[in-house]
Design an enzyme around this catalytic site. Sequence first.
Site, short mmCIF file in Angstrom:
data_model
loop_
_atom_site.label_atom_id
_atom_site.label_comp_id
_atom_site.label_asym_id
_atom_site.label_seq_id
_atom_site.Cartn_x
_atom_site.Cartn_y
_atom_site.Cartn_z
N GLU A 39 -31.40 105.60 -3.35
CA GLU A 39 -31.09 104.62 -4.62
C GLU A 39 -31.09 103.35 -4.57
O GLU A 39 -31.07 102.40 -5.54
CB GLU A 39 -30.00 105.41 -5.23
CG GLU A 39 -28.61 104.89 -4.85
CD GLU A 39 -27.49 104.63 -5.91
OE1 GLU A 39 -28.06 104.75 -7.25
OE2 GLU A 39 -26.78 103.78 -5.59
N ASN A 40 -30.63 102.77 -3.26
CA ASN A 40 -30.66 101.38 -2.88
C ASN A 40 -31.66 100.70 -1.98
O ASN A 40 -31.76 99.73 -1.48
CB ASN A 40 -29.41 100.93 -2.33
CG ASN A 40 -28.16 101.43 -3.07
OD1 ASN A 40 -27.36 102.34 -2.65
ND2 ASN A 40 -27.69 100.71 -4.38
N HIS A 68 -28.05 103.61 -9.46
CA HIS A 68 -29.02 102.71 -9.63
C HIS A 68 -30.69 103.34 -9.68
O HIS A 68 -31.52 102.75 -9.53
CB HIS A 68 -29.22 101.91 -8.30
CG HIS A 68 -28.13 100.96 -8.21
ND1 HIS A 68 -27.92 99.65 -8.86
CD2 HIS A 68 -27.01 100.85 -7.44
CE1 HIS A 68 -26.68 99.20 -8.73
NE2 HIS A 68 -26.27 99.73 -7.85
N HIS A 155 -22.94 111.79 -5.60
CA HIS A 155 -22.90 110.35 -5.65
C HIS A 155 -21.69 109.80 -6.45
O HIS A 155 -21.67 109.79 -7.68
CB HIS A 155 -24.30 109.97 -6.29
CG HIS A 155 -24.35 108.19 -5.95
ND1 HIS A 155 -24.90 108.10 -4.85
CD2 HIS A 155 -24.53 107.28 -6.58
CE1 HIS A 155 -25.07 106.72 -4.62
NE2 HIS A 155 -24.88 106.11 -5.77
N HIS A 180 -22.56 106.92 -2.04
CA HIS A 180 -22.23 105.61 -2.88
C HIS A 180 -21.39 104.47 -2.30
O HIS A 180 -21.61 103.51 -2.69
CB HIS A 180 -21.60 105.97 -4.16
CG HIS A 180 -21.34 105.22 -5.04
ND1 HIS A 180 -22.10 104.15 -5.87
CD2 HIS A 180 -20.09 104.68 -5.69
CE1 HIS A 180 -21.83 103.46 -6.63
NE2 HIS A 180 -20.46 103.55 -6.48
N HIS A 182 -21.23 103.54 0.76
CA HIS A 182 -22.07 102.84 2.00
C HIS A 182 -20.92 102.90 3.20
O HIS A 182 -21.32 102.12 4.23
CB HIS A 182 -22.13 101.60 1.28
CG HIS A 182 -23.35 101.44 0.45
ND1 HIS A 182 -24.14 100.57 0.13
CD2 HIS A 182 -23.71 102.52 -0.56
CE1 HIS A 182 -24.83 100.84 -0.79
NE2 HIS A 182 -24.79 102.07 -1.17
#
Length: 272
Positions: A39-40, A68, A155, A180, A182
Site C-alpha cells: 500500500e506504500n 492508502h 493493517h 502498518h 513499518h
Amino acid sequence: MRILFLGDLVGRSGRDAVTEALPGLRRDLALDCVVVNAENASHGFGLAPDMARALLAAGADAITLGNHAWDRKEIIPYIEQEPRLLRPLNYPPGTPGRGVAEIPLRDGRKVLVMNAMGRLFMDALDDPFRGVQQALLPHRMGAGGTVAAAILDFHAEASSEKLAMGHSFDGRLSLVVGTHTHTPSADHQVLPGGTAYMTDAGMCGDYDSVIGMEKGGAALRFWKKVPGERLAPAEGAATICGLFVETDVTTGLARRAEPLRLGGRLSQAMPA
C-alpha cells in the site's frame, strides 16, 4: 505448505528490493505462497497498476493494501479486474474491489487471503472482527477442506487490537500478521491453537528513515507542528522484512514461524 508474508513495501527502494529478491527467495525457501503488502509502494502513498503487475510477475501470489489503498486513483479500475489484489474487507459495501479471495497456487491448491483494517487510531470502518468471522464461514482449512491455508493481513496501528485479532482466530487461520507500523516486532510465534502470529511484519524499505520516509522532513514535522512539503520515501538500501510460516498439510495450521530480514541496515534473519 511454506508461506512468506512481506511487510509494507515503501517507495522505489522497497519495490526494487522485493522484485529483485523474490524469485530467489521462492527458490531457496521452496515457497508455495507469497503475500506482499504494497500500500506504500508508489512514492510512499498507494499502489499503481504497473507496480502491482511487476510484483505479481516477480512471484507474489497476492497483494494486500491498507489505509492508502485509494491514493493512486488509477488503482480503482484495476482492483476491480485483478482478484489477487485485495483491499481491507471492512470498507463499506459498494467499495471497489474485494477484501477476501481464494488464491490459486502454482501446484493447484488454493489459499484464502484476507485483508482487514483496524479501527483503533485509524479510520472508522466497519467491524474487522465480525468481517473476518463472516469471511471465514464458508471455508475449512487443510486436507479435504476448501483451502489449504488461510492468511490474514491485519493493517492496524495498535498492538493490542492486532493481538486481540490473533487470539480471536487462533486455530481458525494459518497466519495472522500485522502491517502498518513499518517496524518489525519481535513476537513471532505459533499461538496455542496453531495460528502463526506477528504483531507487525515491518517494512520493505530504507530503515535510515522515519518509517520509510526521508528523515529530515519527517522529523521537522514533529519539531514545528506545521505541515511541510509532501514527504518523500528514503532511497537508500532496503531491508526486506517479513514472516516465514510452515503449515501442516492435514490441518492447515502452523508448525513454525520465523522472521525474515534481508539486506539494508537491520540485523539479518533467514529461515532455516
